[in-house]
Design an enzyme around this catalytic site. Structure first.
Site, PDB file in Angstrom:
ATOM      1  N   SER A 143       0.905  -1.363   0.037  1.00 30.08           N
ATOM      2  CA  SER A 143       0.171  -0.036  -0.092  1.00 30.08           C
ATOM      3  C   SER A 143       0.608   1.193  -0.086  1.00 30.08           C
ATOM      4  O   SER A 143       1.953   1.135   0.709  1.00 30.08           O
ATOM      5  CB  SER A 143      -0.784   0.051   1.282  1.00 30.08           C
ATOM      6  N   TYR A 164      -1.968  -2.186  10.970  1.00 32.40           N
ATOM      7  CA  TYR A 164      -2.338  -2.457   9.840  1.00 32.40           C
ATOM      8  C   TYR A 164      -1.325  -1.754   8.731  1.00 32.40           C
ATOM      9  O   TYR A 164      -0.581  -2.529   8.100  1.00 32.40           O
ATOM     10  CB  TYR A 164      -3.685  -1.997   9.167  1.00 32.40           C
ATOM     11  N   LYS A 191       1.969  -4.042   6.751  1.00 31.98           N
ATOM     12  CA  LYS A 191       2.419  -3.997   5.167  1.00 31.98           C
ATOM     13  C   LYS A 191       4.111  -3.892   4.871  1.00 31.98           C
ATOM     14  O   LYS A 191       4.711  -4.235   4.175  1.00 31.98           O
ATOM     15  CB  LYS A 191       1.805  -2.708   4.421  1.00 31.98           C
TER      16      LYS A 191
HETATM   17  N1  UFG Z   1     -13.365  10.534   3.436  1.00 30.99           N
HETATM   18  C1  UFG Z   1     -14.247  11.604   3.580  1.00 30.99           C
HETATM   19  N2  UFG Z   1     -15.553  10.902   4.205  1.00 30.99           N
HETATM   20  C2  UFG Z   1     -15.747   9.674   4.253  1.00 30.99           C
HETATM   21  C3  UFG Z   1     -14.677   8.767   4.034  1.00 30.99           C
HETATM   22  C4  UFG Z   1     -13.365   9.037   3.551  1.00 30.99           C
HETATM   23  O1  UFG Z   1     -14.035  12.630   3.384  1.00 30.99           O
HETATM   24  O2  UFG Z   1     -16.703   9.381   4.996  1.00 30.99           O
HETATM   25  C5  UFG Z   1     -11.831  11.053   2.889  1.00 30.99           C
HETATM   26  C6  UFG Z   1     -10.871  10.926   3.624  1.00 30.99           C
HETATM   27  O3  UFG Z   1     -10.550  11.889   4.699  1.00 30.99           O
HETATM   28  C7  UFG Z   1      -9.589  10.776   2.607  1.00 30.99           C
HETATM   29  C8  UFG Z   1     -10.454  10.186   1.324  1.00 30.99           C
HETATM   30  O4  UFG Z   1     -11.763  10.355   1.572  1.00 30.99           O
HETATM   31  O5  UFG Z   1      -9.346  12.123   2.249  1.00 30.99           O
HETATM   32  C9  UFG Z   1     -10.267   8.779   0.896  1.00 30.99           C
HETATM   33  O6  UFG Z   1     -10.523   8.080   2.383  1.00 30.99           O
HETATM   34  P1  UFG Z   1     -10.604   6.404   2.406  1.00 30.99           P
HETATM   35  O7  UFG Z   1     -10.848   6.201   3.844  1.00 30.99           O
HETATM   36  O8  UFG Z   1     -11.202   5.847   1.295  1.00 30.99           O
HETATM   37  O9  UFG Z   1      -9.024   6.083   2.118  1.00 30.99           O
HETATM   38  P2  UFG Z   1      -7.600   6.370   2.999  1.00 30.99           P
HETATM   39  O10 UFG Z   1      -6.897   6.905   1.767  1.00 30.99           O
HETATM   40  O11 UFG Z   1      -7.853   6.886   4.098  1.00 30.99           O
HETATM   41  O12 UFG Z   1      -7.207   4.731   3.161  1.00 30.99           O
HETATM   42  C10 UFG Z   1      -6.962   4.029   2.175  1.00 30.99           C
HETATM   43  C11 UFG Z   1      -7.219   2.541   2.565  1.00 30.99           C
HETATM   44  C12 UFG Z   1      -6.195   2.187   3.619  1.00 30.99           C
HETATM   45  C13 UFG Z   1      -4.831   2.433   3.257  1.00 30.99           C
HETATM   46  C14 UFG Z   1      -4.729   3.826   2.911  1.00 30.99           C
HETATM   47  C15 UFG Z   1      -3.297   4.409   2.485  1.00 30.99           C
HETATM   48  O13 UFG Z   1      -8.463   2.325   2.935  1.00 30.99           O
HETATM   49  O14 UFG Z   1      -6.417   0.774   3.845  1.00 30.99           O
HETATM   50  O15 UFG Z   1      -5.750   3.972   1.705  1.00 30.99           O
HETATM   51  O16 UFG Z   1      -2.886   3.345   1.635  1.00 30.99           O
HETATM   52  F1  UFG Z   1      -3.978   2.228   4.005  1.00 30.99           F
END
Ligand code: UFG
Length: 345
Positions: A126, A153, A157
């Site tokens: 990741s 988590y 990785k």
């Molecule tokens: N977000 C919102 N509202 C929500 C959910 C997410 O605004 O209800 C925003 C988050 O703040 C972020 C973006 O959408 O800016 C993406 O969020 P995600 O949770 O979809 O993804 P992340 O980038 O936080 O996490 C993902 C994977 C993890 C991994 C990470 C980094 O889910 O497993 O990328 O690689 F670790």
């Protein structure tokens, strides 16, 4: 028929899409999954799409003896290892569950590979290993510094990448390709397989499509005061089918003996950073659906901005993510509508 590939976690979101692409590229697939976060009916869906039923073994990769039975039963030449626990928040609550599941599974596979003449393993890593890259390091390349993990988590990785490196350095006769994914989203264009979040989704796209269809009241955008052009966080959203194809390219590279190093690392993304607000606009444009959303406080632990430099994957792996964002979001929306029609969500 080409070689037999073992796909661990093959009934999960990325695993199922990758199984479809492997089969369509002519490979024979054996899925191993403990069904802890997925359903055996996904195997039916895969068969419906490709016309070929992959072999399915209900086995936990932690169970060394049963896992060895799979290697005895099939002539496996390569492994794509997805099986893992993946909820960042849960990993903070239950670190030992994450360390056991994610690390012991890989150790078991690495021990079995030379014994059964398996040539190579593709590992799901990741972009989380980069943490928040310094501004001058964006888009981030594979040689950017690895930052201390924010969660157990993320740490699994990093540790797993090191376990693979150390094992191969010690003389194990296997090859590995480590794929560092950015943010995988979307669903198969047939809407027969897709992402199945458990309970309230933590990730943006499943929450967004559930809000759009009325399961959730509205999407909360986590923060609009980041140091980005529109104040919301930036990510590199990659279509899960494009991501699946990257695994096929990586597997072929190992099996065809084209790897330049015994362990190779590739960023797998689009090379473009998209903000949460841009993504919402794209969703509304692609689907014609008005999304209910509001701005809320920042979410703890969020990275402000990250997107990948994917030149290495484009040039060396000969792979490129080329699905337009609007099409990807339409596929996610069609999947959500399919779940509604099927009475699932
Ligand atoms: N977000 C919102 N509202 C929500 C959910 C997410 O605004 O209800 C925003 C988050 O703040 C972020 C973006 O959408 O800016 C993406 O969020 P995600 O949770 O979809 O993804 P992340 O980038 O936080 O996490 C993902 C994977 C993890 C991994 C990470 C980094 O889910 O497993 O990328 O690689 F670790």
């Amino acid at each position: 028929m080409k070689e037999t590939i073992l796909v661990t976690g093959g009934t999960g979101f990325i695993g199922s899409h990758t199984t479809v692409e492997l089969q369509q590229a002519g490979y024979n697939v054996v899925i191993v999954d403990n069904l802890s976060n997925s359903n055996a009916t996904v195997v039916d869906g895969i068969e419906k799409i490709t016309g070929t039923r992959p072999a399915f073994e209900h086995v936990d990769c932690l169970d060394y003896e049963k896992l060895e039975g799979v290697f005895q039963k099939y002539d496996i030449k390569g492994i794509i290892h997805f099986a893992a626990s993946k909820a960042v928040g849960e990993s903070v609550e239950k670190p030992l569950l994450y360390y056991r599941n994610n690390i012991v599974s890989l150790v078991n596979l690495l021990e079995l590979m030379p014994k059964y003449n398996v040539k190579g393993i593709i590992f799901s890593s990741s972009c989380t290993v980069y943490g928040q890259p310094d501004a001058e390091n964006l888009p981030v390349t594979e040689s950017a510094p690895i930052k201390k993990a924010e969660s157990p988590y993320g740490n699994t990785k990093q540790i797993n990448e090191e376990i693979i490196q150390d094992t191969i350095k010690s003389g194990s006769p296997i090859k590995s390709i480590i794929l560092r994914y950015f943010n995988p989203i979307g669903s198969h264009p047939t809407s027969i397989i897709g992402e199945m979040p458990n309970g309230v989704p933590m990730n943006l796209i499943p929450y967004l499509t559930q809000a759009a269809i009325g399961i959730r009241e509205c999407l909360t955008v986590f923060g609009n005061d980041y140091n980005t052009p529109d104040g919301s966080c930036i990510r590199d959203y990659i279509y899960v089918v494009d991501l699946a194809k990257a695994h096929v390219a990586a597997m072929a590279r190992i099996l065809d003996g084209k790897s330049e190093d015994d362990v190779e690392i590739f960023n797998i993304g689009t090379g473009h950073g998209i903000s949460v607000f841009e993504l919402i606009n794209s969703f509304e444009r692609a689907t014609g659906v008005k999304l209910p959303y509001k701005v809320g406080p920042r979410r703890g632990g969020d990275i402000e901005a990250i997107w990948g430099n994917v030149d290495k994957a484009n040039n060396v792996l000969g792979w490129k993510a080329d699905t337009p964002l609007d099409d990807i979001l339409l596929s996610a929306w069609n999947w959500q509508k399919h779940l509604r029609e099927a009475g699932i969500q």
